[in-house]
Design an enzyme around this catalytic site. Structure first.
Site, PDB file in Angstrom:
ATOM      1  N   GLN A 100       0.834  -1.207   0.000  1.00  0.00           N
ATOM      2  CA  GLN A 100       0.000   0.000   0.000  1.00  0.00           C
ATOM      3  C   GLN A 100       0.859   1.242   0.000  1.00  0.00           C
ATOM      4  O   GLN A 100       2.085   1.184   0.161  1.00  0.00           O
ATOM      5  CB  GLN A 100      -0.916  -0.011   1.225  1.00  0.00           C
ATOM      6  CG  GLN A 100      -0.165  -0.127   2.542  1.00  0.00           C
ATOM      7  CD  GLN A 100      -1.091  -0.418   3.717  1.00  0.00           C
ATOM      8  OE1 GLN A 100      -1.209   0.402   4.613  1.00  0.00           O
ATOM      9  NE2 GLN A 100      -1.720  -1.599   3.707  1.00  0.00           N
ATOM     10  N   HIS A 102       0.433   5.659   1.135  1.00  0.00           N
ATOM     11  CA  HIS A 102      -0.358   6.762   1.673  1.00  0.00           C
ATOM     12  C   HIS A 102      -0.040   8.023   0.880  1.00  0.00           C
ATOM     13  O   HIS A 102       0.964   8.077   0.159  1.00  0.00           O
ATOM     14  CB  HIS A 102      -0.064   6.950   3.154  1.00  0.00           C
ATOM     15  CG  HIS A 102      -0.194   5.682   3.940  1.00  0.00           C
ATOM     16  ND1 HIS A 102      -1.374   4.984   4.050  1.00  0.00           N
ATOM     17  CD2 HIS A 102       0.726   4.951   4.634  1.00  0.00           C
ATOM     18  CE1 HIS A 102      -1.182   3.898   4.787  1.00  0.00           C
ATOM     19  NE2 HIS A 102       0.086   3.851   5.144  1.00  0.00           N
ATOM     20  N   GLU A 120       4.913   7.111   9.207  1.00  0.00           N
ATOM     21  CA  GLU A 120       4.780   6.133  10.279  1.00  0.00           C
ATOM     22  C   GLU A 120       6.125   5.482  10.581  1.00  0.00           C
ATOM     23  O   GLU A 120       7.047   5.505   9.750  1.00  0.00           O
ATOM     24  CB  GLU A 120       3.754   5.064   9.904  1.00  0.00           C
ATOM     25  CG  GLU A 120       4.089   4.291   8.631  1.00  0.00           C
ATOM     26  CD  GLU A 120       2.897   3.507   8.115  1.00  0.00           C
ATOM     27  OE1 GLU A 120       2.511   2.527   8.774  1.00  0.00           O
ATOM     28  OE2 GLU A 120       2.366   3.871   7.036  1.00  0.00           O
ATOM     29  N   HIS A 178       4.807   0.043   0.700  1.00  0.00           N
ATOM     30  CA  HIS A 178       5.244  -0.747   1.848  1.00  0.00           C
ATOM     31  C   HIS A 178       4.222  -1.812   2.195  1.00  0.00           C
ATOM     32  O   HIS A 178       3.047  -1.726   1.819  1.00  0.00           O
ATOM     33  CB  HIS A 178       5.469   0.154   3.068  1.00  0.00           C
ATOM     34  CG  HIS A 178       4.223   0.837   3.558  1.00  0.00           C
ATOM     35  ND1 HIS A 178       3.706   1.964   2.956  1.00  0.00           N
ATOM     36  CD2 HIS A 178       3.389   0.555   4.589  1.00  0.00           C
ATOM     37  CE1 HIS A 178       2.614   2.350   3.591  1.00  0.00           C
ATOM     38  NE2 HIS A 178       2.398   1.498   4.586  1.00  0.00           N
ATOM     39  N   ARG A 198      -4.471   0.785  -1.692  1.00  0.00           N
ATOM     40  CA  ARG A 198      -4.009  -0.598  -1.747  1.00  0.00           C
ATOM     41  C   ARG A 198      -3.530  -0.917  -3.155  1.00  0.00           C
ATOM     42  O   ARG A 198      -4.288  -0.801  -4.128  1.00  0.00           O
ATOM     43  CB  ARG A 198      -5.148  -1.528  -1.326  1.00  0.00           C
ATOM     44  CG  ARG A 198      -4.739  -2.919  -0.906  1.00  0.00           C
ATOM     45  CD  ARG A 198      -5.942  -3.721  -0.418  1.00  0.00           C
ATOM     46  NE  ARG A 198      -6.519  -3.165   0.787  1.00  0.00           N
ATOM     47  CZ  ARG A 198      -7.781  -2.744   0.891  1.00  0.00           C
ATOM     48  NH1 ARG A 198      -8.603  -2.838  -0.140  1.00  0.00           N
ATOM     49  NH2 ARG A 198      -8.219  -2.264   2.025  1.00  0.00           N
TER      50      ARG A 198
END
Length: 329
Positions: A100, A102, A120, A178, A198
């Protein structure tokens, strides 16, 4: 209660097709029968809001505490779209997560304050033998190659695969392709976003024979090609924590993660006028503040306000991640 105090929030458990049961065995979470992939420990989003788990403030929302305590809670830390600027999770990957991405930060917003951006970090709490994570593209991979492979197993071959062991930490800037691999339990501090595109889901089929939706156009529009191995696994360094020196695991303009350890006994807590979040991995104890004490144990995530916390009593050897928020925007 006017004086701010440290607080523990009730976890918001997220069932996932790739989840498991190890948040119970490793972190003491009470889980339902279905597989749980994520435990959201500290969150303030339009569709998800943490509430205090225990004590005189039980049931109060994080947003209410932000509004009530203001700078006594946040110090100089800035809100994100009017909400608490981090989201804190534990993840249990019994199976591979989807590959996926972001939203990629805009060139005009290099610090990533735009809505949807999700930087993250993954700190590995537990790893099965041969566990791995997939983060970033191999050197030389081109947009045309990604476009040809997105939505298929060929995408896996374009990613960097990193062996993962307990104690490892990986940083994933928003816009990086990732996937968390099977057999891992991780602590995840992140910016407050739940926007995920995704790219490939390992041809997984649910109990009803369905595949999860892929977001191939959005993936291609957001993939970054400038993420280096040194960004993903930065060099470790000694850094100041609230109870003394610790190990700097990850740092970006939106958060900083330091691993800390203390033996049984009492330690002075010096937050320097800024808030902190403790992700307690081992041990138990109590935080002391002008407004009252807060007990903590393995698996708790404690929000320490910028004002009033003075000391911590540890009942046994303790290990925790301290997540702080860099000041300013």
């Amino acid at each position: 209660m006017n004086a701010p105090v440290p607080v523990v929030f009730a976890p918001l458990l997220q069932p996932k097709p790739w989840g498991g049961t190890r948040l119970a065995t490793l972190l003491g979470k009470t889980l339902p029968p279905e597989p749980i992939g994520e435990s959201w420990e500290l969150v303030s989003l339009p569709h998800a809001e943490s509430r205090v788990a225990r004590g005189p403030l039980a049931g109060r929302s994080l947003a209410e505490l932000v509004a009530q305590w203001q700078t006594r809670l946040l110090g100089r830390a800035a809100l994100a779209a009017g909400r608490f600027p981090l989201l804190i999770k534990f993840l249990d990957a019994a199976e591979n997560l989807s590959i996926q991405v972001h939203p990629r930060p805009a060139a005009s917003d290099p610090l990533g304050w735009q809505p949807g951006v999700k930087h993250e970090a993954w700190y590995v709490i537990h790893a099965e033998p041969d566990a791995r994570v997939y983060i970033g593209l191999r050197a030389g991979v081109t947009p045309d190659e990604v476009a040809a492979a997105v939505g298929t197993a060929r995408l896996v071959e374009l990613l960097r695969a990193w062996p993962a062991r307990a104690g490892d930490c990986f940083y994933v800037p928003s816009g990086t392709l990732h996937a968390l691999g099977a057999g891992l339990v991780v602590a995840e501090p992140q910016t407050p976003s739940d926007v995920t595109f995704r790219a490939y889901d390992w041809d997984r089929i649910d109990a009803c024979g369905r595949r999860r939706d892929l977001h191939m156009a959005e993936t291609l529009a957001n993939v970054r090609y400038d993420v280096t191995p040194e960004m993903i696994v930065p060099a470790r360094a000694t850094a100041r924590g609230s109870t003394g020196p610790g190990e700097l695991l990850a740092a970006c303009p939106r958060f900083r993660v330091v691993a800390l350890r203390e033996g049984a006994g009492t330690a002075t807590v010096d937050l320097g006028g800024e808030p902190a979040i403790w992700m307690v991995l081992n041990g138990a104890g109590s935080l002391r503040s002008a407004g009252g004490d807060c007990a903590f144990q393995r698996g708790d995530v404690v929000l320490l306000p910028a004002e009033g916390v003075t000391a911590a009593e540890f009942y046994a050897d303790a290990h925790w991640l301290e997540v702080t928020i860099p000041c300013g925007r």
